[in-house]
Design an enzyme around this catalytic site. Structure first.
Site, PDB file in Angstrom:
ATOM      1  N   HIS A 227       0.812  -1.233   0.000  1.00  0.00           N
ATOM      2  CA  HIS A 227       0.000   0.000   0.000  1.00  0.00           C
ATOM      3  C   HIS A 227       0.842   1.277   0.000  1.00  0.00           C
ATOM      4  CE1 HIS A 227       0.614  -0.598   4.355  1.00  0.00           C
ATOM      5  NE2 HIS A 227       0.497   0.719   4.457  1.00  0.00           N
ATOM      6  N   ASP A 228       1.998   1.243   0.652  1.00  0.00           N
ATOM      7  CA  ASP A 228       2.813   2.468   0.767  1.00  0.00           C
ATOM      8  C   ASP A 228       4.012   2.475  -0.167  1.00  0.00           C
ATOM      9  OD1 ASP A 228       1.454   4.102   2.529  1.00  0.00           O
ATOM     10  OD2 ASP A 228       2.409   3.251   4.314  1.00  0.00           O
ATOM     11  N   LYS A 231       5.841   5.543  -1.304  1.00  0.00           N
ATOM     12  CA  LYS A 231       6.725   6.327  -0.432  1.00  0.00           C
ATOM     13  C   LYS A 231       8.180   6.279  -0.890  1.00  0.00           C
ATOM     14  CE  LYS A 231       4.125   6.376   3.955  1.00  0.00           C
ATOM     15  NZ  LYS A 231       4.086   5.821   5.330  1.00  0.00           N
ATOM     16  N   HIS A 256       2.193   9.882  -2.425  1.00  0.00           N
ATOM     17  CA  HIS A 256       2.601   8.467  -2.387  1.00  0.00           C
ATOM     18  C   HIS A 256       1.473   7.554  -2.855  1.00  0.00           C
ATOM     19  CE1 HIS A 256       0.619   8.149   1.638  1.00  0.00           C
ATOM     20  NE2 HIS A 256       0.670   6.836   1.467  1.00  0.00           N
ATOM     21  N   HIS A 282      -6.025   3.796  -0.084  1.00  0.00           N
ATOM     22  CA  HIS A 282      -5.965   3.517   1.359  1.00  0.00           C
ATOM     23  C   HIS A 282      -6.032   4.776   2.221  1.00  0.00           C
ATOM     24  CE1 HIS A 282      -1.610   4.178   0.746  1.00  0.00           C
ATOM     25  NE2 HIS A 282      -1.509   4.370   2.041  1.00  0.00           N
ATOM     26  N   HIS A 283      -5.920   5.972   1.623  1.00  0.00           N
ATOM     27  CA  HIS A 283      -6.091   7.205   2.401  1.00  0.00           C
ATOM     28  C   HIS A 283      -7.378   7.954   2.043  1.00  0.00           C
ATOM     29  CE1 HIS A 283      -2.430   7.081   4.705  1.00  0.00           C
ATOM     30  NE2 HIS A 283      -1.724   6.836   3.613  1.00  0.00           N
ATOM     31  N   ASP A 311      -4.133   0.040   8.249  1.00  0.00           N
ATOM     32  CA  ASP A 311      -2.960   0.921   8.202  1.00  0.00           C
ATOM     33  C   ASP A 311      -2.956   1.902   9.370  1.00  0.00           C
ATOM     34  OD1 ASP A 311      -0.647   2.120   7.089  1.00  0.00           O
ATOM     35  OD2 ASP A 311      -1.883   3.654   6.133  1.00  0.00           O
TER      36      ASP A 311
HETATM   37  P1  C2E Z   1       1.790   6.439   8.406  1.00  0.00           P
HETATM   38  O1  C2E Z   1       2.776   6.850   9.454  1.00  0.00           O
HETATM   39  O2  C2E Z   1       1.835   5.030   7.968  1.00  0.00           O
HETATM   40  O3  C2E Z   1       0.336   6.764   8.948  1.00  0.00           O
HETATM   41  C1  C2E Z   1      -0.801   6.242   8.318  1.00  0.00           C
HETATM   42  C2  C2E Z   1      -2.042   6.921   8.772  1.00  0.00           C
HETATM   43  O4  C2E Z   1      -2.267   6.681  10.162  1.00  0.00           O
HETATM   44  C3  C2E Z   1      -2.039   8.440   8.659  1.00  0.00           C
HETATM   45  O5  C2E Z   1      -2.313   8.847   7.367  1.00  0.00           O
HETATM   46  C4  C2E Z   1      -3.144   8.811   9.632  1.00  0.00           C
HETATM   47  O6  C2E Z   1      -4.417   8.592   9.043  1.00  0.00           O
HETATM   48  C5  C2E Z   1      -2.961   7.802  10.739  1.00  0.00           C
HETATM   49  N1  C2E Z   1      -2.135   8.397  11.793  1.00  0.00           N
HETATM   50  C6  C2E Z   1      -0.833   8.220  12.007  1.00  0.00           C
HETATM   51  N2  C2E Z   1      -0.427   8.927  13.090  1.00  0.00           N
HETATM   52  C7  C2E Z   1      -1.512   9.579  13.572  1.00  0.00           C
HETATM   53  C8  C2E Z   1      -1.743  10.461  14.681  1.00  0.00           C
HETATM   54  O7  C2E Z   1      -0.850  10.796  15.444  1.00  0.00           O
HETATM   55  N3  C2E Z   1      -3.016  10.917  14.849  1.00  0.00           N
HETATM   56  C9  C2E Z   1      -4.026  10.553  14.047  1.00  0.00           C
HETATM   57  N4  C2E Z   1      -5.250  11.027  14.279  1.00  0.00           N
HETATM   58  N5  C2E Z   1      -3.842   9.721  12.975  1.00  0.00           N
HETATM   59  C10 C2E Z   1      -2.597   9.254  12.745  1.00  0.00           C
HETATM   60  P2  C2E Z   1      -1.902  10.316   6.884  1.00  0.00           P
HETATM   61  O8  C2E Z   1      -2.189  11.315   7.936  1.00  0.00           O
HETATM   62  O9  C2E Z   1      -2.559  10.532   5.569  1.00  0.00           O
HETATM   63  O10 C2E Z   1      -0.366  10.245   6.702  1.00  0.00           O
HETATM   64  C11 C2E Z   1       0.220   9.519   5.650  1.00  0.00           C
HETATM   65  C12 C2E Z   1       1.674   9.369   5.889  1.00  0.00           C
HETATM   66  O11 C2E Z   1       2.291  10.682   5.967  1.00  0.00           O
HETATM   67  C13 C2E Z   1       2.044   8.729   7.211  1.00  0.00           C
HETATM   68  O12 C2E Z   1       1.967   7.325   7.104  1.00  0.00           O
HETATM   69  C14 C2E Z   1       3.448   9.251   7.419  1.00  0.00           C
HETATM   70  O13 C2E Z   1       4.378   8.555   6.638  1.00  0.00           O
HETATM   71  C15 C2E Z   1       3.355  10.641   6.904  1.00  0.00           C
HETATM   72  N6  C2E Z   1       3.051  11.622   7.969  1.00  0.00           N
HETATM   73  C16 C2E Z   1       1.835  12.046   8.377  1.00  0.00           C
HETATM   74  N7  C2E Z   1       1.967  12.988   9.352  1.00  0.00           N
HETATM   75  C17 C2E Z   1       3.297  13.127   9.576  1.00  0.00           C
HETATM   76  C18 C2E Z   1       4.092  13.957  10.467  1.00  0.00           C
HETATM   77  O14 C2E Z   1       3.574  14.749  11.266  1.00  0.00           O
HETATM   78  N8  C2E Z   1       5.438  13.838  10.382  1.00  0.00           N
HETATM   79  C19 C2E Z   1       6.043  12.976   9.507  1.00  0.00           C
HETATM   80  N9  C2E Z   1       7.370  12.876   9.490  1.00  0.00           N
HETATM   81  N10 C2E Z   1       5.339  12.188   8.665  1.00  0.00           N
HETATM   82  C20 C2E Z   1       3.992  12.267   8.701  1.00  0.00           C
HETATM   83 FE    FE Z   2      -0.078   5.486   3.107  1.00  0.00          FE
HETATM   84 FE    FE Z   3       1.274   2.357   6.036  1.00  0.00          FE
END
Ligand code: C2E
Ligand code: FE
Ligand code: FE
Ligand code: SIN
Ligand code: SIN
Ligand code: SIN
Length: 367
Positions: A227-228, A231, A256, A282-283, A311
């Protein structure tokens, strides 16, 4: 040769049915079905044609006396059967406009009578045709009754056949994935192999609870790990940033999904095609506020809706460079709040009703 009476047919069936049910290799299975069909309806040859959607061809891997043949999917009587999804027979092929005599020309064989019926998988999609050539009884003619007999064989074998096709897909897919990975180069996603494994297991469990069959469960289990994959095209400065992303960085990160989709979408392998859907969707969010397309509700493919839950579940429960791991009760609360907003309400309820089983998956596959 004589037609078989019903006792003889029954005996033959008993001989074969066990073998067919136990056979998982596609070519052996096709051969068994060809043998059984030939004996039961007293034909000279039986062939199973499989539909190769990607190349729009019908192909036969094993047939009596001949090597693999491929024909355009819209030619011949088998092509006609594929197209109309209805059975067909002729006792005068050379006078039949649907007949494709090219195969005869190639094999040196002379077709005098031919019968074919469509094969459907569990979802009711056509995946090929079962064909018999040259009736060997004294009349030399196929009858409607022969359809009934072949259909019975097909119904006994369909489950084994679709499983075998899926196994075959898995082998080819694994090779293709390795190739794809090699092409992309060193994978840059810093999430561990276990993240991918957990998402796969969680998605599979949820798919089963949602009522999907074993084949679809296997499919989503094989496909969700990618799925990712998009990235790999996101720069380290964003991907590995310890803190919160700026709006601009997040806009970049969102790509991504479409990147993954574009990487995977051209494959003919069903698992990789499925991965492309999952990478793309997936998003997306149930309420239409997700990305990249802003699809809403059931516009989002069920595989996308399932993987979204898997996810986020694993992302929240795990440590990321940008966040600590959340305790399970906080994770649970988020899903209660987001039911019907971010996530499919029916799937979310199933997930919550079985929450401990999902937690066990994460616990058994820790980094
Ligand atoms: P990921 O780390 O695999 O996170 C997948 C999804 O999990 C996120 O999609 C979000 O829907 C949920 N999620 C993860 N952490 C949190 C959280 O602390 N609070 C809430 N409410 N939901 C959370 P999203 O937001 O579309 O992000 C996609 C990807 O973008 C993430 O995949 C990560 O790789 C990156 N990302 C998102 N926010 C940040 C950030 O603040 N800092 C960094 N370095 N990367 C981020
Ligand atoms: Fe993703
Ligand atoms: Fe993921
Ligand atoms: C046809 O189905 O018309 C051609 C295929 C064959 O003869 O085996
Ligand atoms: C087959 O064995 O079914 C194909 C050979 C032919 O019909 O020409
Ligand atoms: C986020 O905070 O990363 C978005 C999660 C959500 O809106 O459900």
């Amino acid at each position: 040769m004589l037609e078989l009476n019903s006792d003889q047919k029954l005996k033959l069936l008993f001989d074969y049915v066990g073998k067919i049910a136990d056979e998982s290799r596609l070519d052996n299975l096709l051969m068994l079905m060809a043998d059984l069909g030939r004996e039961l309806i007293v034909a000279d040859r039986c062939t199973l044609w499989l539909y190769d959607r990607g190349n729009n061809q019908l192909w036969t891997k094993v047939a009596h006396g001949i090597p693999e043949i491929r024909i355009p999917a819209d030619t011949g009587i088998v092509g006609h059967v594929l197209n109309t999804q209805e059975e067909y027979f002729t006792n005068d092929p050379y006078g039949d406009q649907n007949f494709n005599c090219e195969v005869d020309k190639e094999t040196g064989y002379i077709t005098k009578s031919l019968l074919a019926l469509p094969l459907f998988d569990n979802e009711g999609n056509i995946f090929g045709a079962y064909q018999a050539v040259n009736k060997m009884s004294s009349s030399g003619e196929f009858t409607k009754e022969d359809f009934g007999t072949l259909k019975m064989v097909a119904s006994y074998s369909e489950k084994s056949l679709t499983n075998a096709i899926l196994n075959e897909e898995i082998e080819k897919t694994q090779k293709e994935i390795i190739f794809l990975m090699a092409e992309i180069g060193e994978s840059r996603s810093k999430e561990t192999g276990n993240h991918v494994k957990r998402v796969a297991e969680v998605s599979a469990l949820l798919a089963g609870l949602y009522g999907m069959g074993q084949d679809e469960i296997e499919l989503i289990k094989m496909a969700s790990p990618m799925h990712d994959i998009g990235k790999v095209a996101i720069p380290d400065s964003i991907l590995l940033k310890p803190g919160k992303l700026t709006d601009e960085e997040f806009e970049h990160m969102k790509e991504h999904t479409s990147i993954g989709y574009r990487l995977l979408k051209n494959s003919d392998r069903i698992i990789i095609k499925t991965s492309s859907i999952i990478a793309h969707e997936h998003h997306e969010k149930w309420n239409g506020r997700g990305y990249p397309l802003g699809l809403k509700g059931e516009e989002i493919h069920p595989y996308g809706r399932i993987t979204a839950i898997a996810d986020v579940f694993d992302a929240l429960a795990s440590e990321r460079v940008y966040k600590p791991a959340w305790p399970y009760d906080k994770v649970r609360s988020l899903f209660e709040e987001e039911k019907g907003h971010h996530f499919d309400p029916v799937m979310t309820q199933l997930f919550l009703d079985n929450f401990q089983d999902f937690v066990d998956i994460l616990e058994n596959n820790k980094d």
